[in-house]
Design a protein around this motif. Structure first.
Motif, PDB file in Angstrom:
ATOM      1  N   SER A  53       0.854  -1.186   0.000  1.00  0.00           N
ATOM      2  CA  SER A  53       0.000   0.000   0.000  1.00  0.00           C
ATOM      3  C   SER A  53       0.887   1.231   0.000  1.00  0.00           C
ATOM      4  O   SER A  53       2.050   1.177   0.436  1.00  0.00           O
ATOM      5  CB  SER A  53      -0.916   0.004   1.229  1.00  0.00           C
ATOM      6  OG  SER A  53      -1.679   1.189   1.269  1.00  0.00           O
ATOM      7  N   LEU A  54       0.335   2.351  -0.496  1.00  0.00           N
ATOM      8  CA  LEU A  54       1.088   3.607  -0.488  1.00  0.00           C
ATOM      9  C   LEU A  54       0.710   4.487   0.696  1.00  0.00           C
ATOM     10  O   LEU A  54       1.266   5.571   0.868  1.00  0.00           O
ATOM     11  CB  LEU A  54       0.873   4.366  -1.801  1.00  0.00           C
ATOM     12  CG  LEU A  54       1.572   3.767  -3.020  1.00  0.00           C
ATOM     13  CD1 LEU A  54       1.186   4.509  -4.282  1.00  0.00           C
ATOM     14  CD2 LEU A  54       3.090   3.802  -2.825  1.00  0.00           C
ATOM     15  N   GLU A  55      -0.270   4.049   1.493  1.00  0.00           N
ATOM     16  CA  GLU A  55      -0.583   4.704   2.754  1.00  0.00           C
ATOM     17  C   GLU A  55      -1.242   3.680   3.657  1.00  0.00           C
ATOM     18  O   GLU A  55      -1.863   2.710   3.187  1.00  0.00           O
ATOM     19  CB  GLU A  55      -1.484   5.927   2.549  1.00  0.00           C
ATOM     20  CG  GLU A  55      -2.853   5.617   1.986  1.00  0.00           C
ATOM     21  CD  GLU A  55      -3.729   6.865   1.905  1.00  0.00           C
ATOM     22  OE1 GLU A  55      -3.191   7.978   2.060  1.00  0.00           O
ATOM     23  OE2 GLU A  55      -4.943   6.719   1.715  1.00  0.00           O
ATOM     24  N   ALA A  56      -1.092   3.873   4.947  1.00  0.00           N
ATOM     25  CA  ALA A  56      -1.624   2.885   5.883  1.00  0.00           C
ATOM     26  C   ALA A  56      -1.803   3.510   7.251  1.00  0.00           C
ATOM     27  O   ALA A  56      -1.168   4.518   7.595  1.00  0.00           O
ATOM     28  CB  ALA A  56      -0.690   1.680   5.970  1.00  0.00           C
ATOM     29  N   ALA A  57      -2.671   2.881   8.025  1.00  0.00           N
ATOM     30  CA  ALA A  57      -2.891   3.318   9.401  1.00  0.00           C
ATOM     31  C   ALA A  57      -1.804   2.765  10.309  1.00  0.00           C
ATOM     32  O   ALA A  57      -1.078   1.834   9.951  1.00  0.00           O
ATOM     33  CB  ALA A  57      -4.268   2.859   9.872  1.00  0.00           C
ATOM     34  N   GLU A  58      -1.729   3.343  11.480  1.00  0.00           N
ATOM     35  CA  GLU A  58      -0.747   2.881  12.459  1.00  0.00           C
ATOM     36  C   GLU A  58      -0.967   1.402  12.773  1.00  0.00           C
ATOM     37  O   GLU A  58      -2.099   0.925  12.830  1.00  0.00           O
ATOM     38  CB  GLU A  58      -0.855   3.715  13.733  1.00  0.00           C
ATOM     39  CG  GLU A  58       0.178   3.362  14.794  1.00  0.00           C
ATOM     40  CD  GLU A  58       0.011   4.174  16.060  1.00  0.00           C
ATOM     41  OE1 GLU A  58       0.873   4.050  16.959  1.00  0.00           O
ATOM     42  OE2 GLU A  58      -0.982   4.931  16.162  1.00  0.00           O
ATOM     43  N   ASN A  59       0.150   0.663  12.904  1.00  0.00           N
ATOM     44  CA  ASN A  59       0.182  -0.766  13.245  1.00  0.00           C
ATOM     45  C   ASN A  59      -0.207  -1.694  12.092  1.00  0.00           C
ATOM     46  O   ASN A  59      -0.295  -2.902  12.277  1.00  0.00           O
ATOM     47  CB  ASN A  59      -0.705  -1.067  14.467  1.00  0.00           C
ATOM     48  CG  ASN A  59      -0.179  -0.412  15.728  1.00  0.00           C
ATOM     49  OD1 ASN A  59       1.039  -0.334  15.938  1.00  0.00           O
ATOM     50  ND2 ASN A  59      -1.090   0.091  16.557  1.00  0.00           N
ATOM     51  N   THR A  60      -0.431  -1.123  10.918  1.00  0.00           N
ATOM     52  CA  THR A  60      -0.694  -1.971   9.751  1.00  0.00           C
ATOM     53  C   THR A  60       0.609  -2.643   9.305  1.00  0.00           C
ATOM     54  O   THR A  60       1.678  -2.026   9.288  1.00  0.00           O
ATOM     55  CB  THR A  60      -1.250  -1.132   8.581  1.00  0.00           C
ATOM     56  OG1 THR A  60      -2.458  -0.500   9.007  1.00  0.00           O
ATOM     57  CG2 THR A  60      -1.523  -2.007   7.361  1.00  0.00           C
ATOM     58  N   ILE A  61       0.533  -3.937   8.949  1.00  0.00           N
ATOM     59  CA  ILE A  61       1.702  -4.649   8.453  1.00  0.00           C
ATOM     60  C   ILE A  61       1.840  -4.380   6.950  1.00  0.00           C
ATOM     61  O   ILE A  61       0.927  -4.687   6.174  1.00  0.00           O
ATOM     62  CB  ILE A  61       1.597  -6.166   8.718  1.00  0.00           C
ATOM     63  CG1 ILE A  61       1.439  -6.426  10.224  1.00  0.00           C
ATOM     64  CG2 ILE A  61       2.832  -6.889   8.166  1.00  0.00           C
ATOM     65  CD1 ILE A  61       2.595  -5.933  11.066  1.00  0.00           C
ATOM     66  N   ILE A  62       2.940  -3.799   6.553  1.00  0.00           N
ATOM     67  CA  ILE A  62       3.203  -3.448   5.162  1.00  0.00           C
ATOM     68  C   ILE A  62       4.246  -4.419   4.596  1.00  0.00           C
ATOM     69  O   ILE A  62       5.281  -4.674   5.226  1.00  0.00           O
ATOM     70  CB  ILE A  62       3.718  -2.002   5.022  1.00  0.00           C
ATOM     71  CG1 ILE A  62       2.680  -1.029   5.577  1.00  0.00           C
ATOM     72  CG2 ILE A  62       4.028  -1.677   3.562  1.00  0.00           C
ATOM     73  CD1 ILE A  62       1.353  -1.053   4.843  1.00  0.00           C
ATOM     74  N   THR A  63       3.968  -4.936   3.396  1.00  0.00           N
ATOM     75  CA  THR A  63       4.906  -5.822   2.710  1.00  0.00           C
ATOM     76  C   THR A  63       5.629  -5.055   1.604  1.00  0.00           C
ATOM     77  O   THR A  63       4.988  -4.321   0.831  1.00  0.00           O
ATOM     78  CB  THR A  63       4.175  -7.031   2.099  1.00  0.00           C
ATOM     79  OG1 THR A  63       3.549  -7.773   3.146  1.00  0.00           O
ATOM     80  CG2 THR A  63       5.147  -7.944   1.355  1.00  0.00           C
ATOM     81  N   LEU A  64       6.932  -5.198   1.546  1.00  0.00           N
ATOM     82  CA  LEU A  64       7.752  -4.598   0.482  1.00  0.00           C
ATOM     83  C   LEU A  64       8.373  -5.720  -0.344  1.00  0.00           C
ATOM     84  O   LEU A  64       8.996  -6.630   0.202  1.00  0.00           O
ATOM     85  CB  LEU A  64       8.862  -3.728   1.074  1.00  0.00           C
ATOM     86  CG  LEU A  64       8.423  -2.542   1.939  1.00  0.00           C
ATOM     87  CD1 LEU A  64       9.652  -1.840   2.515  1.00  0.00           C
ATOM     88  CD2 LEU A  64       7.581  -1.559   1.136  1.00  0.00           C
TER      89      LEU A  64
END
Length: 453
Positions: free
Chosen positions: A87-98
């Protein structure tokens, strides 16, 4: 307002018609305004948190809802690859995959992937099967990575004897699309076996080597390792014998010549005689014009030469040969006895073939015994014209999924450049290095890639 924020009236709750009112919108920590409605009509969310209601003509009801705040994920400019975030934006504590994706010929530099919060703190990255993950903080983050050119091995087979193969690859490695120069150096008395120099890729396919005028070879480095192999052999010696028929003598410059060298024979007519005809290994051979030196070029077998001397009064005709682009034809001039045979020695250039050998409208006959052409019953001075033609090869296209390949022509001659357009379908992109041109013998051809401006 709501439990996740509040909306406060900063001006009086009672205003005269035409006056303005100001509402302060304040989200709780970790939240942001989601929707602002004034008398049932949605409004733009003010960036500074102050909603200004102008020219009030009726009672006003303001409704504000809040949602968890999201923070941007900014990708730094990258060369040699990209990083794809979930994602290009996310809420706090969201798990982001790169997911790092290196372009062909590149690789991600170890430990270079960094995720940095707005306050300068580096976030922890957890490796996964797909890529890396991190937990989104309550502030924007930036993603940076370094892709570096990947060096691929250029290996020369160790078992080569009788000569050496060297390359321009530094320390035995090269980068994708580098031009590599291959130098072949046989030992004294040795030579490269024809078609033995080969480049094999890691996937087992072969790569075409382009010969250069200086005797070297080149290839464009693919995105995988290359192994070079070759074989050398002793240069064979051939014997040259010459005999004379009639009044004259013949002398061989050297009784033995190495493969590919020239044999030179001196023909000395006695008084009142001339050279009337020459046979080489039993086949007619051109009689030199105004010269008593017979040169047979690029010897590839033992030679048995018979020179016949005839009376000087014998009628001889002058035959000239001219050739067009695409090969060599000779000799330029020769002498032929009246009613005798003219011989044309031809050598087509690579990618060409002999189209015709004619004296006027009379076509010469091919002599497969020595790959020459002969014209019989020469009764006058003659001119022979040799025409070469380029051999055109067909171009077959195997269309890929999710795109099309379009060559500018359906067939082409040796050495001719062919432009090929690649058009992906919408939502797809061309994978660099996936376009391959393979000959009928299985050799990969070098490709020059250009991007439309």
């Amino acid at each position: 307002g709501s439990e996740n924020g509040k909306a406060e009236l900063l001006t009086s709750s009672q205003v005269q018609a035409g006056d303005n009112a100001v509402v302060q919108i304040t989200p709780n920590e970790g939240y942001k305004p989601h929707r602002v409605v004034v008398n049932g009509a949605a409004q733009n969310i003010p960036q500074d948190g102050r909603l200004i209601i102008t020219n009030i003509q009726e009672n006003v009801q303001v409704q504000v809802s809040f949602e968890p705040a999201t923070y941007g994920i900014q990708l730094s400019a990258m060369e040699g690859g990209v990083v794809i975030p979930s994602s290009l934006e996310a809420a706090e504590n969201t798990i982001i995959t790169l997911i790092p994706k290196a372009f062909t010929g590149y690789q991600m530099k170890p430990d270079s992937l960094k995720v940095t919060a707005q306050d300068g703190a580096d976030l922890n990255l957890t490796p996964t099967e797909q890529g890396y993950t991190f937990t989104m903080p309550n502030q924007p983050v930036g993603v940076a990575v370094v892709f570096e050119k990947q060096a691929y091995p250029v290996v020369v087979q160790e078992s080569i004897v009788g000569g050496t193969i060297t390359t321009s690859a530094q320390e035995g490695k090269a980068f994708y699309r580098d031009e590599i120069i291959v130098t072949v150096e046989p030992e004294q008395g040795m030579r490269l076996v024809k078609d033995s120099l080969a480049a094999t890729l890691e996937d087992g396919s072969s790569l075409a080597l382009q010969p250069k005028e200086d005797g070297t070879y080149t290839f464009i480095m693919p995105a995988q390792g290359v192994t070079l192999q070759a074989a050398f052999e002793e240069i064979p010696d051939y014997t040259v014998t010459a005999t004379a028929q009639g009044n004259g003598t013949v002398t061989v410059e050297t009784a033995g010549v190495m493969d590919g060298e020239n044999a030179v024979i001196t023909m000395e007519p006695q008084a009142e005689t001339i050279v009337g005809s020459v046979l080489v290994n039993g086949q007619p051979w051109p009689v030199p014009f105004q010269s008593n030196e017979l040169v047979i070029e690029s010897v590839a077998q033992n030679l048995d030469v018979v020179v016949t001397f005839v009376d000087a009064k014998t009628t001889m005709h002058t035959v000239t040969i001219s050739g067009a682009e695409g090969g060599i034809a000779g000799p330029a001039t020769q002498l032929v006895q009246d009613a005798g045979t003219a011989i044309v020695l031809v050598k087509a250039a690579e990618g060409c073939t002999v189209e015709s050998v004619k004296a006027g409208e009379v076509a010469a006959q091919h002599n497969p015994a020595n790959d020459s052409y002969i014209l019989t019953n020469i009764t006058a001075d003659s001119q022979i014209q040799v025409v070469f033609a380029k051999v055109r090869q067909s171009i077959a296209v195997q269309q890929p999924e999710h795109g099309t390949i379009t060559p500018a022509m359906q067939e082409a001659a040796f050495g001719e450049k062919v432009e090929v357009s690649v058009q992906p379908e919408e939502g797809y992109q061309f994978k660099d290095g996936s376009l391959k041109v393979v000959t009928s013998t299985g050799q990969l051809q070098n490709i020059e890639a250009t991007v439309p401006g």
